[in-house]
Design a protein around this motif. Structure first.
Motif, PDB file in Angstrom:
ATOM      1  N   GLU A   1       0.856  -1.186   0.000  1.00  0.00           N
ATOM      2  CA  GLU A   1       0.000   0.000   0.000  1.00  0.00           C
ATOM      3  C   GLU A   1       0.889   1.231   0.000  1.00  0.00           C
ATOM      4  O   GLU A   1       1.916   1.262   0.675  1.00  0.00           O
ATOM      5  N   THR A   2       0.488   2.236  -0.774  1.00  0.00           N
ATOM      6  CA  THR A   2       1.210   3.502  -0.847  1.00  0.00           C
ATOM      7  C   THR A   2       0.270   4.592  -0.352  1.00  0.00           C
ATOM      8  O   THR A   2      -0.883   4.656  -0.775  1.00  0.00           O
ATOM      9  N   LEU A   3       0.781   5.456   0.527  1.00  0.00           N
ATOM     10  CA  LEU A   3      -0.027   6.521   1.107  1.00  0.00           C
ATOM     11  C   LEU A   3       0.732   7.838   1.033  1.00  0.00           C
ATOM     12  O   LEU A   3       1.955   7.838   0.936  1.00  0.00           O
ATOM     13  N   ARG A   4      -0.005   8.940   1.126  1.00  0.00           N
ATOM     14  CA  ARG A   4       0.627  10.249   1.189  1.00  0.00           C
ATOM     15  C   ARG A   4      -0.027  11.054   2.299  1.00  0.00           C
ATOM     16  O   ARG A   4      -1.151  10.771   2.723  1.00  0.00           O
ATOM     17  N   ALA A   5       0.683  12.084   2.746  1.00  0.00           N
ATOM     18  CA  ALA A   5       0.205  12.925   3.841  1.00  0.00           C
ATOM     19  C   ALA A   5       0.695  14.348   3.612  1.00  0.00           C
ATOM     20  O   ALA A   5       1.546  14.596   2.753  1.00  0.00           O
ATOM     21  N   PRO A   6       0.158  15.294   4.400  1.00  0.00           N
ATOM     22  CA  PRO A   6       0.637  16.678   4.291  1.00  0.00           C
ATOM     23  C   PRO A   6       2.155  16.751   4.461  1.00  0.00           C
ATOM     24  O   PRO A   6       2.780  15.829   4.979  1.00  0.00           O
ATOM     25  N   GLN A   7       2.712  17.858   4.055  1.00  0.00           N
ATOM     26  CA  GLN A   7       4.155  18.123   4.093  1.00  0.00           C
ATOM     27  C   GLN A   7       4.906  17.203   3.131  1.00  0.00           C
ATOM     28  O   GLN A   7       6.057  16.861   3.357  1.00  0.00           O
ATOM     29  N   ASP A   8       4.227  16.810   2.033  1.00  0.00           N
ATOM     30  CA  ASP A   8       4.858  16.001   0.985  1.00  0.00           C
ATOM     31  C   ASP A   8       5.481  14.720   1.523  1.00  0.00           C
ATOM     32  O   ASP A   8       6.580  14.336   1.141  1.00  0.00           O
ATOM     33  N   ARG A   9       4.761  14.041   2.410  1.00  0.00           N
ATOM     34  CA  ARG A   9       5.230  12.761   2.960  1.00  0.00           C
ATOM     35  C   ARG A   9       4.664  11.606   2.138  1.00  0.00           C
ATOM     36  O   ARG A   9       3.523  11.646   1.692  1.00  0.00           O
ATOM     37  N   VAL A  10       5.477  10.561   1.973  1.00  0.00           N
ATOM     38  CA  VAL A  10       5.083   9.353   1.258  1.00  0.00           C
ATOM     39  C   VAL A  10       5.386   8.163   2.159  1.00  0.00           C
ATOM     40  O   VAL A  10       6.475   8.070   2.746  1.00  0.00           O
ATOM     41  N   LEU A  11       4.417   7.258   2.271  1.00  0.00           N
ATOM     42  CA  LEU A  11       4.563   6.051   3.084  1.00  0.00           C
ATOM     43  C   LEU A  11       4.267   4.846   2.207  1.00  0.00           C
ATOM     44  O   LEU A  11       3.251   4.827   1.497  1.00  0.00           O
ATOM     45  N   VAL A  12       5.147   3.851   2.245  1.00  0.00           N
ATOM     46  CA  VAL A  12       4.935   2.592   1.530  1.00  0.00           C
ATOM     47  C   VAL A  12       5.012   1.470   2.559  1.00  0.00           C
ATOM     48  O   VAL A  12       5.968   1.397   3.337  1.00  0.00           O
ATOM     49  N   ILE A  13       3.984   0.612   2.560  1.00  0.00           N
ATOM     50  CA  ILE A  13       3.966  -0.561   3.440  1.00  0.00           C
ATOM     51  C   ILE A  13       3.905  -1.793   2.553  1.00  0.00           C
ATOM     52  O   ILE A  13       3.079  -1.860   1.643  1.00  0.00           O
ATOM     53  N   THR A  14       4.790  -2.737   2.818  1.00  0.00           N
ATOM     54  CA  THR A  14       4.757  -4.023   2.115  1.00  0.00           C
ATOM     55  C   THR A  14       4.610  -5.124   3.147  1.00  0.00           C
ATOM     56  O   THR A  14       5.160  -5.042   4.252  1.00  0.00           O
ATOM     57  N   TRP A  15       3.842  -6.156   2.800  1.00  0.00           N
ATOM     58  CA  TRP A  15       3.640  -7.311   3.670  1.00  0.00           C
ATOM     59  C   TRP A  15       4.277  -8.526   3.003  1.00  0.00           C
ATOM     60  O   TRP A  15       4.070  -8.767   1.808  1.00  0.00           O
ATOM     61  N   TRP A  16       5.015  -9.302   3.793  1.00  0.00           N
ATOM     62  CA  TRP A  16       5.752 -10.451   3.281  1.00  0.00           C
ATOM     63  C   TRP A  16       5.462 -11.679   4.125  1.00  0.00           C
ATOM     64  O   TRP A  16       5.349 -11.581   5.349  1.00  0.00           O
ATOM     65  N   ASP A  17       5.382 -12.834   3.496  1.00  0.00           N
ATOM     66  CA  ASP A  17       5.283 -14.113   4.200  1.00  0.00           C
ATOM     67  C   ASP A  17       6.710 -14.557   4.485  1.00  0.00           C
ATOM     68  O   ASP A  17       7.373 -15.138   3.623  1.00  0.00           O
ATOM     69  N   ALA A  18       7.193 -14.223   5.685  1.00  0.00           N
ATOM     70  CA  ALA A  18       8.593 -14.482   6.021  1.00  0.00           C
ATOM     71  C   ALA A  18       8.794 -14.378   7.529  1.00  0.00           C
ATOM     72  O   ALA A  18       7.984 -13.752   8.216  1.00  0.00           O
ATOM     73  N   PRO A  19       9.879 -14.961   8.041  1.00  0.00           N
ATOM     74  CA  PRO A  19      10.213 -14.757   9.451  1.00  0.00           C
ATOM     75  C   PRO A  19      10.539 -13.281   9.713  1.00  0.00           C
ATOM     76  O   PRO A  19      10.939 -12.551   8.799  1.00  0.00           O
ATOM     77  N   TYR A  20      10.399 -12.859  10.950  1.00  0.00           N
ATOM     78  CA  TYR A  20      10.610 -11.454  11.310  1.00  0.00           C
ATOM     79  C   TYR A  20      11.983 -10.949  10.877  1.00  0.00           C
ATOM     80  O   TYR A  20      12.122  -9.834  10.393  1.00  0.00           O
ATOM     81  N   ASP A  21      12.997 -11.766  11.048  1.00  0.00           N
ATOM     82  CA  ASP A  21      14.367 -11.324  10.767  1.00  0.00           C
ATOM     83  C   ASP A  21      14.843 -11.686   9.355  1.00  0.00           C
ATOM     84  O   ASP A  21      16.032 -11.614   9.049  1.00  0.00           O
ATOM     85  N   ALA A  22      13.926 -12.035   8.468  1.00  0.00           N
ATOM     86  CA  ALA A  22      14.290 -12.415   7.096  1.00  0.00           C
ATOM     87  C   ALA A  22      14.935 -11.238   6.360  1.00  0.00           C
ATOM     88  O   ALA A  22      14.623 -10.077   6.626  1.00  0.00           O
ATOM     89  N   ASP A  23      15.805 -11.564   5.434  1.00  0.00           N
ATOM     90  CA  ASP A  23      16.410 -10.567   4.565  1.00  0.00           C
ATOM     91  C   ASP A  23      15.426 -10.282   3.437  1.00  0.00           C
ATOM     92  O   ASP A  23      15.277 -11.081   2.520  1.00  0.00           O
ATOM     93  N   LEU A  24      14.720  -9.162   3.535  1.00  0.00           N
ATOM     94  CA  LEU A  24      13.655  -8.826   2.578  1.00  0.00           C
ATOM     95  C   LEU A  24      14.049  -7.613   1.747  1.00  0.00           C
ATOM     96  O   LEU A  24      14.753  -6.721   2.232  1.00  0.00           O
ATOM     97  N   PRO A  25      13.573  -7.546   0.508  1.00  0.00           N
ATOM     98  CA  PRO A  25      13.880  -6.380  -0.323  1.00  0.00           C
ATOM     99  C   PRO A  25      13.146  -5.144   0.199  1.00  0.00           C
ATOM    100  O   PRO A  25      11.976  -5.214   0.564  1.00  0.00           O
ATOM    101  N   GLU A  26      13.860  -4.040   0.255  1.00  0.00           N
ATOM    102  CA  GLU A  26      13.283  -2.787   0.728  1.00  0.00           C
ATOM    103  C   GLU A  26      13.503  -1.689  -0.300  1.00  0.00           C
ATOM    104  O   GLU A  26      14.425  -1.767  -1.118  1.00  0.00           O
ATOM    105  N   LEU A  27      12.678  -0.674  -0.242  1.00  0.00           N
ATOM    106  CA  LEU A  27      12.875   0.478  -1.108  1.00  0.00           C
ATOM    107  C   LEU A  27      14.181   1.171  -0.721  1.00  0.00           C
ATOM    108  O   LEU A  27      14.516   1.267   0.461  1.00  0.00           O
ATOM    109  N   PRO A  28      14.906   1.677  -1.703  1.00  0.00           N
ATOM    110  CA  PRO A  28      16.172   2.358  -1.407  1.00  0.00           C
ATOM    111  C   PRO A  28      15.955   3.779  -0.897  1.00  0.00           C
ATOM    112  O   PRO A  28      14.829   4.260  -0.824  1.00  0.00           O
TER     113      PRO A  28
END
Length: 87
Positions: free
Chosen positions: A38-65
């Motif tokens: 999910e991608t969201l925006r807020a005042p002050q030109d803020r951008v939030l991206v949430i991704t959900w993964w089927d993985a252990p908590y400490d898994a090495d997961l791809p993240e936005l740079p």
């Protein structure tokens, strides 16, 4: 287990749309596909991206740079959460 990765950035004033487009493009380029995102925006030109993964908590997961310095006013904030389920 489901892990949610949150990525939040604040754009240089007036560049929120540019940062949003940049984040959406990076999301499409991630290696692997999250269960959901999910991608969201807020005042002050803020951008939030949430991704959900089927993985252990400490898994090495791809993240936005980190965006280029001319796009943001500060470093990206990142959080990792374990999902406890939802409605």
């Amino acid at each position: 287990m489901t892990v949610a990765l949150m990525w939040e950035a604040r754009a240089v004033p007036g560049r929120g749309a540019d940062l949003l487009a940049w984040a959406q493009e990076r999301l499409r380029e991630l290696p692997g596909r999250p269960l959901r995102h999910e991608t969201l925006r807020a005042p002050q030109d803020r951008v939030l991206v949430i991704t959900w993964w089927d993985a252990p908590y400490d898994a090495d997961l791809p993240e936005l740079p980190e965006p280029d310095e001319e796009r943001v006013v500060r470093a990206v904030h990142r959080w990792r959460f374990e999902s406890l389920g939802g409605a």
